[in-house]
Design an enzyme around this catalytic site. Sequence first.
Site, short mmCIF file in Angstrom:
data_model
loop_
_atom_site.label_atom_id
_atom_site.label_comp_id
_atom_site.label_asym_id
_atom_site.label_seq_id
_atom_site.Cartn_x
_atom_site.Cartn_y
_atom_site.Cartn_z
NE ARG A 184 -3.79 0.38 2.20
CZ ARG A 184 -4.43 0.95 3.21
NH1 ARG A 184 -4.37 0.40 4.41
NH2 ARG A 184 -5.11 2.06 3.03
CB CYS A 243 -1.37 4.15 9.43
SG CYS A 243 -2.73 4.68 10.51
#
Length: 295
Positions: A184, A243
């Site tokens: 990611r 995050c």
Amino acid sequence: MTHHTLIRADTLLERLRHGTPTVLLDCGFDLFDPAAGERAYAAGHLPGAHYLHLERDLSGPTRDAAGRFRGRHPLPARDAWAALVARLGIAPGVQVVAYDAQGGPCAARAWWLLRWIGHDAAAVLDGGVAAWQAAGGTLTTAAPGRLDAAPYPARADAMPLVDAAALQARLGRVCLLDARAGERFRGEVEPLDAAAGHVPGALHRFFMDNLRPDGRFKDAATLRAELLPLVGAAAPADVVHMCGSGVTACHNLLALAHAGLGTGALYPGSWSEWSSDPARALARDGAAPGAGASS
């Protein structure tokens, strides 16, 4: 003894056997099945533990009063969180232990939120439910009673925060750590948010890299050796953690604190908020920074 970062399962067992005041918080959660944590709690949890749901209890509304998107898991309103803390019987100085069965990300979120309102007697159960059972601890299906405390005293925020505008203004002058999985971060996949990639200049520290194969945190010396090259000589206030939605970033904040490297600032909106605005720059490994695009 007060625990401020992590607590071992055998130590927690001894505390409970001796009746030492301790509030337990079960924070189990699955992003792709939001009811899974509650089901697991109902099937068996640490005796006396209260369940906190990531989206109902550990987060606030995803949009502000003007309708602007704040990310998938914004912080709860500070007053609402303090009121919930009091309803759980948490008063200043009372030891709180948070846990989950997913490696500690949601437990770390609860730890950070407690530290945010100035409650430093907060720790995460190292190794979570598996470590508890391995140490001889049992699970129960019995619901705990509520032990309301007095309203938690109002205090200045004890943990620093950074919003999108402040981060934008400080890019290149802060150490920015991203806790998402490597694929990611690199922009190879994006299963949850508006665009793939990362904030330009961010460094990668996957939160699961804080753990040993058995699910317990690495020791403080090992964490320090791994994290110090990332944060370097930066002052804690110049280290910003993010995050996907401000949850697993707390795991890195916990690891940093346990390693004796201070804490750093949290960007609560994280990639979910940042990537929602196509005007904000993004980067992908092997590609030049560019404007975000819907995936």
